[in-house]
Design an enzyme around this catalytic site. Sequence first.
Site, mmCIF file in Angstrom:
data_model
loop_
_atom_site.group_PDB
_atom_site.id
_atom_site.type_symbol
_atom_site.label_atom_id
_atom_site.label_comp_id
_atom_site.label_asym_id
_atom_site.label_seq_id
_atom_site.Cartn_x
_atom_site.Cartn_y
_atom_site.Cartn_z
ATOM 1 C CB VAL A 121 -0.944 -0.004 1.219
ATOM 2 C CG1 VAL A 121 -1.827 1.232 1.213
ATOM 3 C CG2 VAL A 121 -1.795 -1.278 1.230
ATOM 4 N N PRO A 122 1.232 1.756 -1.182
ATOM 5 C CG PRO A 122 1.211 2.400 -3.433
ATOM 6 C CD PRO A 122 0.507 1.519 -2.435
ATOM 7 C CB CYS A 123 1.886 5.507 2.475
ATOM 8 S SG CYS A 123 2.987 4.487 3.445
ATOM 9 C CG HIS A 124 6.796 4.280 -1.204
ATOM 10 N ND1 HIS A 124 6.043 3.128 -1.046
ATOM 11 C CD2 HIS A 124 7.272 4.256 -2.479
ATOM 12 C CE1 HIS A 124 6.065 2.442 -2.171
ATOM 13 N NE2 HIS A 124 6.802 3.101 -3.063
ATOM 14 N NE ARG A 125 4.376 3.422 -5.954
ATOM 15 C CZ ARG A 125 3.782 2.293 -6.341
ATOM 16 N NH1 ARG A 125 2.476 2.272 -6.568
ATOM 17 N NH2 ARG A 125 4.499 1.197 -6.508
#
Length: 161
Positions: A121-125
């Site tokens: 779940v790419p919260c780093h994006r």
Amino acid sequence: MLAVASTNGLCLLEFIGQQGIERELRQVEAARGGPSCAGVNAVLAQTGTELAQYFAGRRECFGIALDLVGTPFQQQAWRALCAIPYGQTRSYAEQARAIHRPSACRAVAAANGCNKVSIIVPCHRVIGSDGGLTGFGGGLLRKQALLALEQGGAQQGLLPW
């Protein structure tokens, strides 16, 4: 990384030593009816395989079933995170608009901060409106490294894991 899965999917994936990981683990255990147990199941095995492919630069999309623990609003925000394509970024404002809540930038940022499934779940994006790196539970060096990996600029031996 610490991974926790139910029979329905991945519930937790965080960097060891990350601040708040114990709280997140307790939340998952409470929501899923008891303490987690060491071991491997099909979800965890698939998680390991797909993460290895991701870090080797051979996987852009994950097929792992998710069993996310959070409020309906958080889950809505996390679904919007999953819609950000590999190698791209969005601002918190863009994420708020994506869930049709344009004035909810701070709430979206808070929901992103509660994401318990890092990378997949790419919260780093998600970045600041000015293009700068902001908050990431795994630390800004890891966030920068994940974004560089996705943009083809990271060399395997130099990543700060």
